[in-house]
Design a protein around this motif. Structure first.
Motif, PDB file in Angstrom:
ATOM      1  N   TRP A 244      -5.828 -40.327  20.620  1.00 12.12           N
ATOM      2  CA  TRP A 244      -6.379 -40.404  21.965  1.00 12.12           C
ATOM      3  C   TRP A 244      -7.799 -39.834  22.050  1.00 12.12           C
ATOM      4  O   TRP A 244      -8.641 -40.360  22.792  1.00 12.12           O
ATOM      5  CB  TRP A 244      -5.457 -39.707  22.962  1.00 12.12           C
ATOM      6  CG  TRP A 244      -5.442 -38.206  22.888  1.00 12.12           C
ATOM      7  CD1 TRP A 244      -4.598 -37.439  22.149  1.00 12.12           C
ATOM      8  CD2 TRP A 244      -6.305 -37.304  23.595  1.00 12.12           C
ATOM      9  NE1 TRP A 244      -4.877 -36.104  22.336  1.00 12.12           N
ATOM     10  CE2 TRP A 244      -5.915 -35.991  23.232  1.00 12.12           C
ATOM     11  CE3 TRP A 244      -7.338 -37.463  24.500  1.00 12.12           C
ATOM     12  CZ2 TRP A 244      -6.550 -34.859  23.731  1.00 12.12           C
ATOM     13  CZ3 TRP A 244      -7.970 -36.328  25.016  1.00 12.12           C
ATOM     14  CH2 TRP A 244      -7.575 -35.058  24.630  1.00 12.12           C
ATOM     15  N   LYS A 245      -8.092 -38.783  21.298  1.00 11.87           N
ATOM     16  CA  LYS A 245      -9.434 -38.214  21.339  1.00 11.87           C
ATOM     17  C   LYS A 245     -10.461 -39.192  20.768  1.00 11.87           C
ATOM     18  O   LYS A 245     -11.538 -39.402  21.346  1.00 11.87           O
ATOM     19  CB  LYS A 245      -9.481 -36.903  20.561  1.00 11.87           C
ATOM     20  CG  LYS A 245      -8.676 -35.785  21.188  1.00 11.87           C
ATOM     21  CD  LYS A 245      -8.775 -34.511  20.363  1.00 11.87           C
ATOM     22  CE  LYS A 245      -7.938 -33.390  20.974  1.00 11.87           C
ATOM     23  NZ  LYS A 245      -7.989 -32.151  20.150  1.00 11.87           N
ATOM     24  N   GLU A 246     -10.128 -39.801  19.625  1.00  8.89           N
ATOM     25  CA  GLU A 246     -11.038 -40.761  19.019  1.00  8.89           C
ATOM     26  C   GLU A 246     -11.197 -42.003  19.901  1.00  8.89           C
ATOM     27  O   GLU A 246     -12.287 -42.589  19.981  1.00  8.89           O
ATOM     28  CB  GLU A 246     -10.533 -41.161  17.631  1.00  8.89           C
ATOM     29  CG  GLU A 246     -10.571 -40.044  16.599  1.00  8.89           C
ATOM     30  CD  GLU A 246      -9.312 -39.192  16.583  1.00  8.89           C
ATOM     31  OE1 GLU A 246      -8.537 -39.262  17.563  1.00  8.89           O
ATOM     32  OE2 GLU A 246      -9.107 -38.459  15.598  1.00  8.89           O
ATOM     33  N   THR A 247     -10.095 -42.404  20.565  1.00 12.70           N
ATOM     34  CA  THR A 247     -10.169 -43.558  21.470  1.00 12.70           C
ATOM     35  C   THR A 247     -11.074 -43.256  22.662  1.00 12.70           C
ATOM     36  O   THR A 247     -11.847 -44.116  23.108  1.00 12.70           O
ATOM     37  CB  THR A 247      -8.759 -43.937  21.967  1.00 12.70           C
ATOM     38  OG1 THR A 247      -7.897 -44.149  20.845  1.00 12.70           O
ATOM     39  CG2 THR A 247      -8.804 -45.212  22.795  1.00 12.70           C
ATOM     40  N   LEU A 248     -10.997 -42.039  23.168  1.00 14.84           N
ATOM     41  CA  LEU A 248     -11.869 -41.626  24.273  1.00 14.84           C
ATOM     42  C   LEU A 248     -13.335 -41.662  23.846  1.00 14.84           C
ATOM     43  O   LEU A 248     -14.211 -42.102  24.612  1.00 14.84           O
ATOM     44  CB  LEU A 248     -11.485 -40.230  24.743  1.00 14.84           C
ATOM     45  CG  LEU A 248     -12.266 -39.676  25.942  1.00 14.84           C
ATOM     46  CD1 LEU A 248     -12.085 -40.583  27.168  1.00 14.84           C
ATOM     47  CD2 LEU A 248     -11.822 -38.251  26.263  1.00 14.84           C
ATOM     48  N   VAL A 249     -13.619 -41.221  22.622  1.00 12.04           N
ATOM     49  CA  VAL A 249     -14.987 -41.277  22.107  1.00 12.04           C
ATOM     50  C   VAL A 249     -15.460 -42.730  22.017  1.00 12.04           C
ATOM     51  O   VAL A 249     -16.599 -43.046  22.399  1.00 12.04           O
ATOM     52  CB  VAL A 249     -15.077 -40.601  20.724  1.00 12.04           C
ATOM     53  CG1 VAL A 249     -16.433 -40.857  20.077  1.00 12.04           C
ATOM     54  CG2 VAL A 249     -14.830 -39.101  20.847  1.00 12.04           C
TER      55      VAL A 249
ATOM     56  N   GLY B 152     -10.861 -45.968  12.659  1.00 13.33           N
ATOM     57  CA  GLY B 152     -11.954 -45.761  11.720  1.00 13.33           C
ATOM     58  C   GLY B 152     -12.513 -44.355  11.804  1.00 13.33           C
ATOM     59  O   GLY B 152     -12.811 -43.720  10.777  1.00 13.33           O
ATOM     60  N   PHE B 153     -12.648 -43.833  13.034  1.00 13.84           N
ATOM     61  CA  PHE B 153     -13.121 -42.460  13.215  1.00 13.84           C
ATOM     62  C   PHE B 153     -12.184 -41.461  12.547  1.00 13.84           C
ATOM     63  O   PHE B 153     -12.627 -40.481  11.943  1.00 13.84           O
ATOM     64  CB  PHE B 153     -13.233 -42.127  14.706  1.00 13.84           C
ATOM     65  CG  PHE B 153     -14.414 -42.754  15.392  1.00 13.84           C
ATOM     66  CD1 PHE B 153     -15.626 -42.892  14.739  1.00 13.84           C
ATOM     67  CD2 PHE B 153     -14.315 -43.211  16.695  1.00 13.84           C
ATOM     68  CE1 PHE B 153     -16.723 -43.459  15.368  1.00 13.84           C
ATOM     69  CE2 PHE B 153     -15.396 -43.786  17.337  1.00 13.84           C
ATOM     70  CZ  PHE B 153     -16.607 -43.907  16.672  1.00 13.84           C
ATOM     71  N   ARG B 154     -10.873 -41.694  12.675  1.00 12.73           N
ATOM     72  CA  ARG B 154      -9.902 -40.757  12.103  1.00 12.73           C
ATOM     73  C   ARG B 154     -10.089 -40.652  10.588  1.00 12.73           C
ATOM     74  O   ARG B 154     -10.053 -39.546  10.018  1.00 12.73           O
ATOM     75  CB  ARG B 154      -8.483 -41.225  12.447  1.00 12.73           C
ATOM     76  CG  ARG B 154      -7.360 -40.436  11.783  1.00 12.73           C
ATOM     77  CD  ARG B 154      -7.375 -38.953  12.145  1.00 12.73           C
ATOM     78  NE  ARG B 154      -7.190 -38.707  13.561  1.00 12.73           N
ATOM     79  CZ  ARG B 154      -6.015 -38.511  14.134  1.00 12.73           C
ATOM     80  NH1 ARG B 154      -4.904 -38.554  13.396  1.00 12.73           N
ATOM     81  NH2 ARG B 154      -5.929 -38.263  15.430  1.00 12.73           N
TER      82      ARG B 154
END
Length: 334
Positions: free
Chosen positions: A106-111, A251-253
């Motif tokens: 969820w944090k990466e999705t928010l970014v 991808g961020f993860r």
């Protein structure tokens, strides 16, 4: 030297018993097998595994070795594997694995959402103040004449598929819609695939997608068609853009795991992050397929702006509930 005949006679009864139990589990499941048989299953497996080791070391009959290898493999999957049917595993993926993987991102999705919104806003403001920015931000093959010089009638035909006389121009609309879908699918795949490069290409692709979105909205807004264009995008775009953001988050993860591996080696950290990220990314294929269906239905049968907005908002709320509704841990499900 081990005598093959005596070796078989000494252990064949255990092999056959193991074979019968494994076959029964494969056909009827664990519940269809007596409790006594389940209790003895690990012992028979260990015994047969020992027989296989002896058969290999003493070069016994190749057919016997092959039989024992196959039997041990079948028993292993029933003891240590997941004894469920492919259909049940698929159901578990959609019911728990995929939404929990997305929830964990969820944090990466928010970014990814913030980067998309920021890119769209920047492009919108740049082109509103200086239309020449459109030609810098938008590739010609994507614009297809839908630029600041396009007439309101041409842009309207993109949204509703109608020309000057009100006739339907579905071929033009179909081409533009299919191009947008292909473009967004490529962005989704590349955002995930390039995550290993320490997040930089992924962030760039997410921002770029926001820039193209803002550029197109401004072109239509300049002709008083922003409401209709956003509605046309929403009917499938809320699903499509959400899929891109999840792909970017995956991808961020991976990129963050490489940048900050903690106590693990970088390769091990990337593998650990890649498991959940790949699960989240795998489900986006379904989202893109759903977006394609919505786009086809919306383009051909739904032309009312209100209905398009309603469907787009409903799909967004549906995905949000599906992914972020609290779920019990697998261990608590018992």
């Amino acid at each position: 030297m081990v005598n093959a005949t005596r070796f078989r006679q000494a252990h064949e009864e255990d092999w056959e018993r193991l074979d019968k139990i494994v076959t029964a589990i494969e056909k009827r499941g664990v519940r269809g097998v007596p409790e006594q048989a389940l209790l003895v299953l690990p012992l028979l497996y260990c015994s047969t595994l020992s027989s296989l080791s002896v058969a290999r070391e003493t070069s016994l009959d190749k057919s016997l070795v092959a039989y024992l290898e196959q039997l041990c493999t079948r028993a292993y999957f029933q003891i240590y594997g997941v004894p469920t049917s492919p259909l049940r595993q698929l159901g578990h993926f959609f019911a728990r694995s995929w939404p929990k993987a997305v929830q964990a991102l969820w944090k990466e999705t928010l970014v990814a959402f913030v980067l998309t919104a920021a890119g769209a806003l920047v492009a919108y403001l740049l082109i509103r103040n200086n239309p020449s920015w459109f030609y810098v931000l938008m590739p010609d093959n994507m614009a297809q004449g839908r630029d600041p010089t396009a007439s309101a009638e041409l842009l309207r035909s993109t949204i509703y598929g109608t020309g000057h006389d009100g006739s339907t121009d579905q071929s033009t609309l179909a081409f533009f819609a299919s191009f947008l879908f292909t473009h967004n699918a490529q962005i989704a795949i590349m955002s995930f695939a390039l995550g290993f490069a320490f997040c930089v290409p992924t962030a760039g692709l997410i921002v770029y997608n926001g820039l193209t979105l803002g550029a197109m909205i401004q072109v239509f807004a300049a002709k008083g068609l922003a409401y209709g264009f956003v509605g046309w995008l929403m009917i499938h775009g809320t699903t499509e853009l959400f899929a891109i953001m999840i792909s970017g988050a995956a991808g961020f993860r991976i990129g963050l795991a490489l940048l900050f591996p903690g106590k693990l080696a970088r390769a091990d950290a990337a593998v650990a992050a890649g498991r959940s990220a790949a699960t989240a990314m795998g489900g986006t294929v379904v989202m893109l397929a759903v977006a394609g269906l919505l786009e086809g239905i919306g383009r051909q049968t739904i032309t009312a702006d209100g209905a398009r907005y309603a469907i787009g908002i409903a799909m967004l709320l549906g995905w949000m509930l599906y992914f972020y509704w609290p779920r019990r841990n697998d261990g608590a499900a018992a």
